[in-house]
Scaffold this active site. Structure first.
Site, PDB file in Angstrom:
ATOM      1  N   ALA A  47       0.744  -1.502  -0.041  1.00  0.00           N
ATOM      2  CA  ALA A  47       0.028   0.245   0.226  1.00  0.00           C
ATOM      3  C   ALA A  47       0.561   1.342   0.036  1.00  0.00           C
ATOM      4  CB  ALA A  47      -0.913   0.341   1.083  1.00  0.00           C
ATOM      5  N   GLU A 131      11.644  -4.837  16.551  1.00  0.00           N
ATOM      6  CA  GLU A 131      12.870  -4.936  16.386  1.00  0.00           C
ATOM      7  C   GLU A 131      13.484  -3.809  16.100  1.00  0.00           C
ATOM      8  OE1 GLU A 131      15.564  -5.153  18.183  1.00  0.00           O
ATOM      9  OE2 GLU A 131      14.882  -7.459  18.440  1.00  0.00           O
ATOM     10  N   VAL A 134      14.609   0.279  17.005  1.00  0.00           N
ATOM     11  CA  VAL A 134      14.827   0.666  17.791  1.00  0.00           C
ATOM     12  C   VAL A 134      17.136   0.284  17.193  1.00  0.00           C
ATOM     13  CG1 VAL A 134      16.828   1.029  20.245  1.00  0.00           C
ATOM     14  CG2 VAL A 134      14.136   0.560  20.064  1.00  0.00           C
ATOM     15  N   GLY A 136      18.533  -0.299  13.751  1.00  0.00           N
ATOM     16  CA  GLY A 136      18.001   0.022  12.921  1.00  0.00           C
ATOM     17  C   GLY A 136      18.388  -2.337  12.610  1.00  0.00           C
ATOM     18  N   GLY A 189      23.660  12.634   2.944  1.00  0.00           N
ATOM     19  CA  GLY A 189      22.399  11.989   3.966  1.00  0.00           C
ATOM     20  C   GLY A 189      22.343  11.292   4.941  1.00  0.00           C
ATOM     21  N   LYS A 207      13.382   6.556  21.589  1.00  0.00           N
ATOM     22  CA  LYS A 207      13.886   5.113  21.682  1.00  0.00           C
ATOM     23  C   LYS A 207      14.505   4.689  22.914  1.00  0.00           C
ATOM     24  CE  LYS A 207      16.127   5.138  16.672  1.00  0.00           C
ATOM     25  NZ  LYS A 207      16.952   6.057  15.873  1.00  0.00           N
ATOM     26  N   GLY A 309      19.162   2.947   6.932  1.00  0.00           N
ATOM     27  CA  GLY A 309      19.119   2.798   6.322  1.00  0.00           C
ATOM     28  C   GLY A 309      18.748   1.920   5.195  1.00  0.00           C
TER      29      GLY A 309
END
Lengths: 447, 447
Positions: A47, A131, A134, A136, A189, A207, A309
């Site tokens: 979606a 998971e 927090v 990555g 970035g 977090k 990322g």
């Protein structure tokens, strides 16, 4: 399972950098993911707001839909990667209410309404895993909930925001100012055009709430977190810290604490913190994340990896997806803990935290100054761990001026209550011999 | 549950340093553990060889028994901390066969007969958990099995033996010889009177098999692990490595590898390895453990903590106990993966691994020597990444002798097949200009 017993269907909400990667893996690695779960796992819809928008990976057209509710109503596992409060909250609630598993990385939502969503999940026996919210790719929530479930966690300190860690690391390694390090982070970035959520510590605070919640089995929200960002950290602070053997990190800290009345509670806080260079967290460079955990029996643990990322975060999402799908396959959700396991520690004010302060000030260049300053500390029952006068021959000897206006004195206090530390600084400000308080940063030498 | 539905009973086999601590926590923290599980958890027996033996914690007399089989037959959860092959294997099999959960830290048994025990557990729907078998308190097996279940792990490198890490760290920081560092480790209790299993790498090899097994979903045993210990590492090696920016660690390595025929497999190996000082594993000091994991999407992860000792290891045992008890309570074992998830990679010989070599040799002190040596590398298609002559002005210029017999040359090769690297060293040995090969150690710069 709403479909055939031989297949689990997945619906993905949102196709940004993480969502695109999740979609890609579910399509290209369907065989691997299915083998890991034990039944066929099929992505049946994604979606999005705009089906024509360009994406990191070209999602097959027949999977795209703009009707998120319709998708949520026909899948076994909902992966929510829209972020923010609404419509994410309504869609997650809708999915859990019909017993579908939900995997999400939505830290803002969990830090605000985690207890409510967990209760809905428990009521309907639906897995709710997050998971990815927090740090990555770093497995940290499951280790806290399961691996350390037989231990008592006393403290968590995390570098959980890559943007601010990159900026502080740049300032430390190149001597750059905050502003120029931020510009560089934006160019690469690592920081968004509007860096407020990262730089002011709000992202880390969300977090901290999630970590504290799981570590102490208590329903904390982001409102329970004392939050200070890194905007006021100067190149001078970093240089002075470096000369004293410290690095500055933005830490999310959650710890248990016995209050004045003997009742225990938890203090949650985010602020720039000086760490000794030999601390395991001190060498976490650039945009990496790491979470340091202290437990009564386990002792010190650290979990390190990429905190952001598309690809790294997708790993955490897909791990949750496989875990949730296994639970659906075996027909049972092993909720980490029933309500009986709630310690329900109250959130305490940072005033009750035990902290150490690093204070950098400029004082008049004359005899007796050190004695006057020391008296203020003693009056507040804060003891001095070390005092340094850069450039001075000795503390008691002749003082070498560092400028026309006075001399620099750097003090690190012993551990005392935050309230007493702050009162001490306020009292120093009113002292006539103190020309200026140039820097006040908390220190953590806890290892 | 064999007892009442409101209680889960636990039987402990073995009461050494870990077992005593587990017993203590189960007795003193019964309320906490029970709350975490969601039902009352009660230690009902501790099987020992000698009920009168002194222990780290005084276990209540009524819990002690010498009849392990009788205990196994009447509890819901068996915690096996006897170690070794028998009677541990028979007792675990006996417990699993009647559907009891088993928690164990028995690395030797799992590395030898893990596949067999896992099959028995699956057949009877019984939880079998063994987080404590690798890296003590560090949560590593569950993150591999669950958190990374949606990713493809390509490499694991672990410092998983505290004894050898302590010895190598002592040699590195004090310049001590292997023998004196070993004596010091024995004096401090970090090394056993018979240090063979640690020093020869057998302990690390068992852990490599378990890690590879879970990471690659393949039934490896310790026999699949190429194993070299640290007994031959000299103070000179460490000094030379340090001068070149490396530290020596004993690593357990498990990695996937495409073989010559295009078929993929896994190489498992334990050997002393040079790591650049900036590598996250390089700063793991003393008796600490750490496991570095590389996965396709997650990228680099590291897990760090205490790898041994009664209290730290008891944390892992108790985490498994709570997890297993939750599974029993909810009536379902979510086995990490059915047989369909088995990648069943074949174990490959270390000959097929891609390695880098550090070679330290003494060569004749005359012109043309470097050319002769370089020719040997070229003949074996191994290229040279760096060449160093300590004390020499330049490689092509005049060579400064380091002794009467010749000059030292240190070479680090590029990545090549292990077989080619070894053949190169053998060929160098036969070269007339090479007086001696003083040190050959593999290097890993993989990050």
């Amino acid at each position: 399972m709403t479909g055939s017993q031989d297949q689990l269907t997945v619906g993905l909400l949102g196709a940004g950098s993480v969502g695109s990667q999740v979609a890609r893996t579910l399509v290209e690695e369907r065989e691997l993911i299915s083998a890991r779960v034990g039944v066929d796992v099929r992505l049946v819809g994604v979606a999005v707001r705009d089906t024509e928008a360009p994406r990191d990976w070209r999602i097959p057209g027949e999977l795209l839909t703009t009707d998120a509710e319709e998708l949520v109503d026909r899948v076994d596992v909902v992966v929510e990667l829209i972020g923010g409060m609404e419509p994410a909250a309504s869609l997650i609630t809708r999915a859990l209410s019909r017993g579908a598993a939900v995997v999400t990385g939505n830290k803002a939502l969990l830090a605000a309404r985690g207890a409510e969503l967990t209760a809905i999940a428990a009521e309907h026996g639906a897995p709710l895993l997050y998971e990815a919210s927090v740090a990555g790719a770093i497995p940290i929530l499951r280790p806290i909930q399961e691996s350390l479930s037989g231990d008592r966690i006393t403290k968590i300190m995390g570098i959980v925001n890559g943007t601010t860690n990159y900026i502080l690391d740049q300032m430390d390694s190149t001597g750059a100012s905050f502003d120029s390090a931020l510009l560089e982070a934006q160019r690469l970035g690592y920081a968004e055009a509007d860096p407020t959520a990262d730089v002011e510590g709000h992202d880390a605070a969300a977090k901290a709430a999630i970590l504290g919640n799981l570590a102490f089995h208590s329903p904390f929200t982001i409102d329970d977190v004392h939050c200070e960002g890194i905007r006021e950290v100067t190149a001078g602070d970093i240089e002075a810290a470096g000369a004293s053997g410290y690095v500055i990190k933005l830490l999310a800290i959650a710890e248990t604490r016995a209050g004045d009345d003997g009742e225990s509670g938890a203090v949650l806080r985010v602020h720039p913190t000086l760490l000794p260079r030999h601390h395991p967290l001190a060498s976490v460079r650039g945009a990496f994340n790491a979470v340091f955990v202290v437990a009564e029996n386990a002792g010190e643990l650290m979990f390190y990896g990429q905190g952001a990322g598309g690809r790294p975060t997708s790993s955490a999402v897909l791990g949750d997806l496989v875990t949730a799908a296994r639970q659906l396959r075996t027909g049972s959700v092993t909720a980490p803990a029933g309500p009986s396991a709630q310690q329900a520690l109250p959130a305490m004010s940072i005033d009750q935290a035990l902290t150490q302060y690093y204070i950098d000030m400029t004082v008049e260049d004359r005899e007796g100054v050190i004695a006057e300053i020391a008296r203020v500390f003693a009056d507040h029952h804060v003891s001095i761990e070390s005092m340094r006068q850069p450039g001075a021959v000795s503390l008691e000897g002749e003082v070498e001026a560092t400028g026309d206006d006075g001399v620099t004195v750097q003090i690190v206090t012993h551990v005392a209550q935050e309230r007493a530390q702050r009162d001490t600084v306020e009292a120093l400000r009113t002292l006539q011999v103190v020309e200026s308080i140039d820097s006040v940063i908390r220190v953590d030498v806890d290892r």
